[in-house]
Design a protein around this motif. Structure first.
Motif, PDB file in Angstrom:
ATOM      1  N   VAL A  31       3.909  -1.047   4.825  1.00  0.00           N
ATOM      2  CA  VAL A  31       3.077   0.045   3.958  1.00  0.00           C
ATOM      3  C   VAL A  31       1.688   0.586   4.588  1.00  0.00           C
ATOM      4  CG1 VAL A  31       3.516  -1.629   1.928  1.00  0.00           C
ATOM      5  CG2 VAL A  31       1.524  -2.434   3.220  1.00  0.00           C
ATOM      6  N   ARG A  56       4.974   2.992   3.381  1.00  0.00           N
ATOM      7  CA  ARG A  56       4.843   3.424   1.740  1.00  0.00           C
ATOM      8  C   ARG A  56       3.250   3.200   1.526  1.00  0.00           C
ATOM      9  NH1 ARG A  56       7.630   4.453  -2.230  1.00  0.00           N
ATOM     10  NH2 ARG A  56       6.636   4.384  -4.413  1.00  0.00           N
ATOM     11  N   LEU A  97       8.114  -1.731  -4.232  1.00  0.00           N
ATOM     12  CA  LEU A  97       8.095  -2.670  -2.960  1.00  0.00           C
ATOM     13  C   LEU A  97       9.296  -3.508  -2.811  1.00  0.00           C
ATOM     14  CD1 LEU A  97       4.277  -3.367  -2.676  1.00  0.00           C
ATOM     15  CD2 LEU A  97       5.585  -1.597  -1.447  1.00  0.00           C
ATOM     16  N   VAL A 114      -1.719  -6.119  -3.267  1.00  0.00           N
ATOM     17  CA  VAL A 114      -1.451  -4.924  -3.580  1.00  0.00           C
ATOM     18  C   VAL A 114      -1.685  -4.498  -5.138  1.00  0.00           C
ATOM     19  CG1 VAL A 114       0.318  -3.103  -3.962  1.00  0.00           C
ATOM     20  CG2 VAL A 114       0.184  -4.603  -1.680  1.00  0.00           C
ATOM     21  N   THR A 115      -2.408  -3.523  -5.664  1.00  0.00           N
ATOM     22  CA  THR A 115      -2.795  -3.281  -6.830  1.00  0.00           C
ATOM     23  C   THR A 115      -2.044  -2.048  -7.546  1.00  0.00           C
ATOM     24  OG1 THR A 115      -4.596  -2.140  -6.541  1.00  0.00           O
ATOM     25  CG2 THR A 115      -4.909  -4.558  -6.549  1.00  0.00           C
ATOM     26  N   ALA A 116      -1.581  -1.210  -6.666  1.00  0.00           N
ATOM     27  CA  ALA A 116      -0.666  -0.080  -7.128  1.00  0.00           C
ATOM     28  C   ALA A 116       0.343   0.192  -6.476  1.00  0.00           C
ATOM     29  CB  ALA A 116      -1.831   1.200  -7.539  1.00  0.00           C
ATOM     30  N   GLY A 117       1.518   0.478  -6.913  1.00  0.00           N
ATOM     31  CA  GLY A 117       2.551   0.714  -6.339  1.00  0.00           C
ATOM     32  C   GLY A 117       3.594  -0.419  -6.246  1.00  0.00           C
ATOM     33  N   VAL A 118       3.250  -1.474  -7.018  1.00  0.00           N
ATOM     34  CA  VAL A 118       4.155  -2.841  -6.786  1.00  0.00           C
ATOM     35  C   VAL A 118       5.624  -2.697  -7.242  1.00  0.00           C
ATOM     36  CG1 VAL A 118       2.127  -3.914  -6.998  1.00  0.00           C
ATOM     37  CG2 VAL A 118       3.400  -3.628  -9.034  1.00  0.00           C
ATOM     38  N   TRP A 174       2.092  -8.856  -4.729  1.00  0.00           N
ATOM     39  CA  TRP A 174       2.383  -8.587  -3.421  1.00  0.00           C
ATOM     40  C   TRP A 174       1.294  -8.903  -2.467  1.00  0.00           C
ATOM     41  CZ3 TRP A 174       7.225  -7.619  -1.885  1.00  0.00           C
ATOM     42  CH2 TRP A 174       8.253  -7.434  -2.715  1.00  0.00           C
ATOM     43  N   VAL A 222       0.283   2.393  -0.669  1.00  0.00           N
ATOM     44  CA  VAL A 222      -0.362   1.388  -1.510  1.00  0.00           C
ATOM     45  C   VAL A 222      -1.914   1.404  -1.898  1.00  0.00           C
ATOM     46  CG1 VAL A 222       1.707  -0.169  -1.623  1.00  0.00           C
ATOM     47  CG2 VAL A 222      -0.125  -0.623  -0.287  1.00  0.00           C
ATOM     48  N   ARG A 223      -2.060   0.980  -3.102  1.00  0.00           N
ATOM     49  CA  ARG A 223      -3.676   0.429  -3.129  1.00  0.00           C
ATOM     50  C   ARG A 223      -3.767  -0.810  -3.125  1.00  0.00           C
ATOM     51  NH1 ARG A 223      -6.745   4.728  -4.229  1.00  0.00           N
ATOM     52  NH2 ARG A 223      -5.927   6.536  -5.075  1.00  0.00           N
ATOM     53  N   ALA A 224      -4.840  -1.258  -2.779  1.00  0.00           N
ATOM     54  CA  ALA A 224      -4.944  -2.950  -2.533  1.00  0.00           C
ATOM     55  C   ALA A 224      -6.564  -3.356  -2.718  1.00  0.00           C
ATOM     56  CB  ALA A 224      -4.374  -3.406  -1.364  1.00  0.00           C
TER      57      ALA A 224
END
Length: 367
Positions: A360, A40, A354, A347-351, A310, A42-44
């Protein structure tokens, strides 16, 4: 011969189901391989612990340190306005005038009343002097002398009252002219010639020339983080090279009912001439240091009714939940005091989508 034919027929019938089953298993395996879940995206961010306080920036404007509201002391119809917004004023300069007809008539009436009272006083004094002379010679009675003395005192009181009324009439006539009592410049004009104004109604707002303030609307959480007597750097928004230093002078005791912010006035020290009244400025102040890691508020989730984030395992590219302790909530971000170390990938976006152990792929990196 017959036995051999039966054996061959039995083997043929057994081979067909086995071949079909083998083909079916092979197809299922290929289907499972084709539909295997992809990592998946995600941004982090990478956590970085900081011990120093942050630099807060706010936008405000330049206002006069002191402002004077100028108004007439009496009511009437304004017939003249001599200055406008931006004009410089000096003490005793006439800024506006009221129609003086009524006050001039009242002044003439007061002068006439004083003249009449002074005439009665002269008559009463002559009568008293005459009765006093006659009493000393024994040609009048004590009663007539006392009456003359009382008339003299009454006449003197009438003159004093008429003089006071005359002074009041002269003052009211002078009140028809609105004069400046400060040196500064007009920042607001709230009435025009021809209007009927009331006593005390503000006609002009004048900014004194004795100082400048940078005024900011500050959120409560930021206000609590500013050290006492902290130096504040103020720059023009359209010209950052124009800078002045200042310190907090006043803080409103009550928050604005709409924005829920507190108005803070920063007194400027030797403000440049370019920082004119109304100019937009940017203020910078160093906040008190709070050890922790600052992350976007979007990274925050919850597990067991406790804040959590996350964490991405860089070796397996899978995620796991970790509880954290929050030191401060800021607009759009949070300061984590415990639970994160330097180098942790958060993880900052898409939490929301999850689950523990999920594979990811970090956006911006090759899969």
């Amino acid at each position: 011969m017959r036995a051999t034919s039966l054996t061959a027929r039995f083997l043929a019938r057994s081979f067909v189901p086995l071949a079909a089953a083998a083909l079916l298993l092979a197809g299922c395996k290929e289907q499972q391989e084709e539909h295997a879940p992809l990592p998946r995206p995600v941004r982090a961010i990478t956590a970085e612990r900081s011990e120093d306080g942050e630099t807060a920036m706010l936008t405000g404007q330049i206002l006069a340190e002191n402002e004077a509201a100028l108004a007439f002391r009496i009511g009437g119809r304004m017939i003249e306005r001599s200055v406008g917004v931006g004009d410089a004023v000096t003490p005793d300069k006439v800024l506006a005038k009221l129609d003086p007809v009524n006050e001039e008539n009242a002044l003439r009436s007061a002068r006439a009343a004083l003249s009449a009272a002074e005439g009665r006083l002269v008559q009463a004094r002559n009568n008293f002097d005459r009765q006093n002379t006659l009493l000393q010679r024994g040609f009048t009675t004590r009663v007539l002398f006392d009456q003359a003395e009382q008339e003299l005192r009454t006449s003197q009181s009438a003159v004093d009252d008429a003089q006071a009324q005359l002074q009041m009439a002269e003052d009211r006539l002078s009140f028809t002219e609105l004069r400046a009592n400060v040196t500064g410049s007009v920042t607001a004009r709230l009435a025009e010639a021809g209007e009927v104004v009331q006593p005390g109604q503000t006609i002009f707002q004048v900014a004194r020339e004795d100082g400048r303030d940078a005024v900011f609307d500050v959120p409560a959480n930021l206000l609590r983080s500013v050290p006492a007597n902290a130096p504040i750097a103020v720059t023009l928004t359209d010209d950052p090279s124009t800078i002045a230093q200042g310190r907090v002078r006043t803080v409103d005791p009550q928050a604005d009912p709409v924005t829920r912010t507190f108005r803070v006035r920063v007194g400027l020290i030797d403000s440049p001439a370019a920082m004119r009244l109304g100019a937009t400025v940017t203020g910078r102040v160093q906040l008190e240091g709070t050890p922790g890691v600052k992350i976007p508020a979007s990274a925050l989730t919850k597990i067991n009714n406790q804040p959590a984030v996350w964490i991405v395992d860089p070796k397996s590219s899978t995620v796991a939940l970790r509880n954290v302790e929050i030191a401060r909530f800021d607009p759009g971000s949070v300061l984590v005091s415990e639970g994160l170390d330097d180098g942790d990938i958060v993880v900052t976006a898409g939490v929301q989508a999850l689950h523990p152990g999920q594979a990811v792929r970090l956006l911006g990196s090759r899969s």
